[in-house]
Design an enzyme around this catalytic site. Structure first.
Site, short mmCIF file in Angstrom:
data_model
loop_
_atom_site.label_atom_id
_atom_site.label_comp_id
_atom_site.label_asym_id
_atom_site.label_seq_id
_atom_site.Cartn_x
_atom_site.Cartn_y
_atom_site.Cartn_z
N ASP A 77 37.76 34.80 50.46
CA ASP A 77 38.06 35.98 49.63
C ASP A 77 37.23 35.95 48.34
OD1 ASP A 77 39.29 38.41 49.09
OD2 ASP A 77 41.00 37.50 48.07
N LEU A 78 35.93 35.72 48.48
CA LEU A 78 35.07 35.70 47.30
C LEU A 78 34.85 37.13 46.79
CD1 LEU A 78 33.26 33.83 45.52
CD2 LEU A 78 31.34 34.64 46.91
#
Length: 243
Positions: A77-78
């Protein structure tokens, strides 16, 4: 595992609190917030070198968790809000809440996808396939947002259009359309370093597209992305010194 990792560009986990009705991690305080706040909320202009250094720090963190251990850590979930900045504007990747561990494997399947739409690779969203190349895709989108100041969910992107397509259309063989970049980034054409900043932005956008290719097999890995970013920085510094 993350609590045992000591790496400059990973947000340090100091301790934790685990009770029946309350669970929390104790983390280092990052006084400069996130790139998302600086780019979109506080509207504080960041110059080319500051943005380059932030993304080099992020690439260093991902390169380490992707390739520094036999067990690969995939962030999953960058996005800009999961990057935090310290006193010196050094970037630290944070929020590994949905991270996955790949024990000697290149990928794994999961039944529930929790990643953020717009930053999430298609193979994760449609097939639930978690891999390091998924983080690389997200990194490419974050690169684009950092230099264009456009979110992937911007209202200008409707129907089939997207941030990635917009960036691809703005690239020419020798340059990038200055209108596609953040207006605070390049400045006016008569500015002393305009050409160097535009050339640097062009290289950044080409790298971002190489990271965010639709097919995972066509994406570069974080080791190559980090090397490319450092080369872009070195060239930018030389160009600005010679002007």
């Amino acid at each position: 595992m993350l609590g045992n990792i000591r790496r400059r560009n990973l947000l340090k986990i100091i301790s934790c609190c685990s009770q029946v009705d309350f669970k929390a991690l104790v983390l280092d305080y990052m006084p400069n917030g996130s790139p998302e706040n600086l780019l979109h909320s506080q509207n504080i202009p960041l110059n080319v070198l500051q943005r380059l250094n932030i993304m080099i720090d992020v690439a260093s963190a991902l390169e380490y968790v992707h390739h520094g251990y036999s067990i690969h850590v995939v962030h999953c979930d960058l996005k800009p809000s999961n990057i935090l900045l310290d006193d010196d504007m050094g970037a630290h990747v944070a929020d590994f809440g949905i991270a996955k561990l790949l024990d000697g494997r290149d990928s794994m399947a999961q039944t529930m996808t929790l990643a953020t739409i717009g930053y999430m690779a298609l193979n994760l969203g449609m097939e639930g396939i978690v891999s390091r190349r998924g983080d690389v895709y997200s990194f490419g989108i974050v690169l684009m947002e950092t230099f264009t100041k456009r979110k992937p969910a911007d209202e200008m992107f409707v129907e089939e259009s997207s941030l990635k397509q917009w960036v691809a259309n703005s690239l020419h063989p020798d340059r990038v359309d200055s209108e596609a970049m953040d207006a605070d980034l390049l400045g006016a054409e008569e500015d002393h370093h305009f050409v160097s900043k535009r050339d640097c932005s062009s290289s950044i956008m080409r790298l971002a597209l190489a990271c965010s290719a639709d097919s995972p097999e066509d994406r570069i890995n974080m080791q190559d992305a980090l090397v490319a970013l450092n080369k872009i920085k070195i060239k930018f510094l030389k160009d600005t010194e010679s002007e």
